[in-house]
Design a protein around this motif. Sequence first.
Motif, PDB file in Angstrom:
ATOM      1  N   LEU A  64       0.582   5.161   4.247  1.00  0.00           N
ATOM      2  CA  LEU A  64       0.883   3.924   3.525  1.00  0.00           C
ATOM      3  C   LEU A  64      -0.036   2.826   4.046  1.00  0.00           C
ATOM      4  O   LEU A  64      -0.101   2.585   5.257  1.00  0.00           O
ATOM      5  CB  LEU A  64       2.353   3.532   3.734  1.00  0.00           C
ATOM      6  N   LYS A  65      -0.740   2.157   3.123  1.00  0.00           N
ATOM      7  CA  LYS A  65      -1.696   1.115   3.498  1.00  0.00           C
ATOM      8  C   LYS A  65      -1.386  -0.164   2.726  1.00  0.00           C
ATOM      9  O   LYS A  65      -0.958  -0.096   1.577  1.00  0.00           O
ATOM     10  CB  LYS A  65      -3.132   1.573   3.196  1.00  0.00           C
ATOM     11  N   TRP A  66      -1.626  -1.296   3.368  1.00  0.00           N
ATOM     12  CA  TRP A  66      -1.437  -2.565   2.661  1.00  0.00           C
ATOM     13  C   TRP A  66      -2.498  -3.564   3.086  1.00  0.00           C
ATOM     14  O   TRP A  66      -3.038  -3.512   4.190  1.00  0.00           O
ATOM     15  CB  TRP A  66      -0.030  -3.118   2.889  1.00  0.00           C
ATOM     16  N   PHE A 106       0.456  -2.536  -1.834  1.00  0.00           N
ATOM     17  CA  PHE A 106       0.758  -1.290  -1.135  1.00  0.00           C
ATOM     18  C   PHE A 106       0.046  -0.144  -1.848  1.00  0.00           C
ATOM     19  O   PHE A 106       0.144  -0.013  -3.080  1.00  0.00           O
ATOM     20  CB  PHE A 106       2.260  -0.994  -1.135  1.00  0.00           C
ATOM     21  N   VAL A 139       7.968  -2.990   3.914  1.00  0.00           N
ATOM     22  CA  VAL A 139       7.496  -1.684   4.372  1.00  0.00           C
ATOM     23  C   VAL A 139       8.651  -0.689   4.446  1.00  0.00           C
ATOM     24  O   VAL A 139       8.529   0.460   3.996  1.00  0.00           O
ATOM     25  CB  VAL A 139       6.800  -1.818   5.742  1.00  0.00           C
ATOM     26  N   ILE A 143       8.894   2.746   2.345  1.00  0.00           N
ATOM     27  CA  ILE A 143       9.021   4.058   2.987  1.00  0.00           C
ATOM     28  C   ILE A 143      10.202   4.829   2.397  1.00  0.00           C
ATOM     29  O   ILE A 143      10.119   6.046   2.157  1.00  0.00           O
ATOM     30  CB  ILE A 143       9.180   3.899   4.510  1.00  0.00           C
ATOM     31  N   THR A 156       1.109   4.448   8.836  1.00  0.00           N
ATOM     32  CA  THR A 156       0.831   3.200   8.130  1.00  0.00           C
ATOM     33  C   THR A 156      -0.472   2.624   8.659  1.00  0.00           C
ATOM     34  O   THR A 156      -0.816   2.833   9.836  1.00  0.00           O
ATOM     35  CB  THR A 156       1.959   2.178   8.323  1.00  0.00           C
ATOM     36  N   CYS A 158      -3.029  -1.058   8.423  1.00  0.00           N
ATOM     37  CA  CYS A 158      -3.254  -2.429   7.970  1.00  0.00           C
ATOM     38  C   CYS A 158      -4.356  -3.051   8.827  1.00  0.00           C
ATOM     39  O   CYS A 158      -4.806  -2.445   9.803  1.00  0.00           O
ATOM     40  CB  CYS A 158      -1.967  -3.255   8.057  1.00  0.00           C
ATOM     41  N   ALA A 189       1.555   4.179  13.551  1.00  0.00           N
ATOM     42  CA  ALA A 189       1.143   2.846  13.088  1.00  0.00           C
ATOM     43  C   ALA A 189      -0.263   2.548  13.597  1.00  0.00           C
ATOM     44  O   ALA A 189      -0.491   2.482  14.808  1.00  0.00           O
ATOM     45  CB  ALA A 189       2.123   1.786  13.581  1.00  0.00           C
TER      46      ALA A 189
END
Length: 426
Positions: A64-66, A106, A139, A143, A156, A158, A189
């Motif tokens: 997961l990327k933002w 996201f 987040v 998830i 994740t 960022c 993370a």
Amino acid sequence: MKMQYYSASGYEKLRRMGLKLPAERMVRRWVAETEVNVGFCEHVFAALKQAMLDIPPEERCCALKWDEMSLMEREEYDVKTDVIEGFEDLGPLGRTERRANHAFVFCLNGLHAGNQWRTMLAYFLPCNNVSGSDIVRLVRQCIGKISEAGADLKMTVCDQGTSNGKAYSELGVSEDRPHFFHEGKKIIALFDFPHAVKNVLGLFRKWGKISAADKVVAYSDFTNTFRSDLGCATSNLLGHITEAHMWPNAFERMNVSRAFQVFSKRFASAMELARHSRAVRSETIPEIARFCRSMDKIIDACNSSSIFNENPAKRPLSEENPQVEQILVEFLSWAPDMKVCAKGRWKRPASFAGMVQTVRGILMLYRQLREQFPGFKLCTALCNQDSVEQLFSRFRGRGGSNPNPTCRMYLKNISERFQQFAFYNP
């Protein structure tokens, strides 16, 4: 619709050449049929759930990327929805009367080297930046939805913005503990590694000295070598290096590739040649040359994007390429002690800690995947934010150069993107 999205003029030219394609107006009507509201896009999660049924378990592993991009502050009325667009809207966290000037997105990426799928999950329109506590809430909601769709979220990613640092701190993430737990599941993370390297060079350039592996290296060796090579008629090792590499302005500092070119074995060779020819007289050149070669190796090891590569360091983490894992282990043997000399005091900035956290997290992720799926191949470039940056560049490139679109322009691009690329391979 994909053809029309990438080039409206090219699409129209194909129609004039006789290819039987729907009119552009009809394509726009099809796109308009999909309502994409601010927040989590449920039809994308439905498409993701269907797609997960057709791929093996190891290819369901994802990240997961933002990230955020800036928008122009402007209010515009949408006749279809009877809503004035341009105000802050955080979806499930509510809408305010403040003007929105950023877009927060996201995205989800597959981690398997053989199937690098990706999709966009949600977007929000904040005023300035989303706070750290709000990021944590969003987040955790994201998830939960990813788990319901059947994808296996492993990590994740960022950038090292202030809000993201606060969010990771609230989640219990640190340099020595690059993970957090969500409903009992361990999530790695990471920070975006290329941006971390750029920040390290920026601090090196600003303060002039770095301590690495118990050796002090000076930025002046870079600039003196550059001047020497520039005036040398027999050497062109640094022909690709410009003043923008050495003394960049505020905009040029954002370029990641320039940081990679400075921390390279080619620059290290140029410094050694300048010292050997006595063009540059410095006792720290051997140390900084070793530092550059070490940075060059870790940059390659953290940016592998394909299964096959001539450079052994740029191959994916796998049992077939043990040298890549060894590079990460060697980096962690000296990087945790790296410091910068700021105003006469040795300090350890957050950028240094973030880079170590990221390498440690990548190594932890690979070992976890290798234990769960023997023979797993991890392309480390999938552990950075390149896919999100590419998405933003396409938004900015719609209709020509448009670096700061309005909220309405952005919503229109988002609708087209979701309609055509709900779930796709790059």
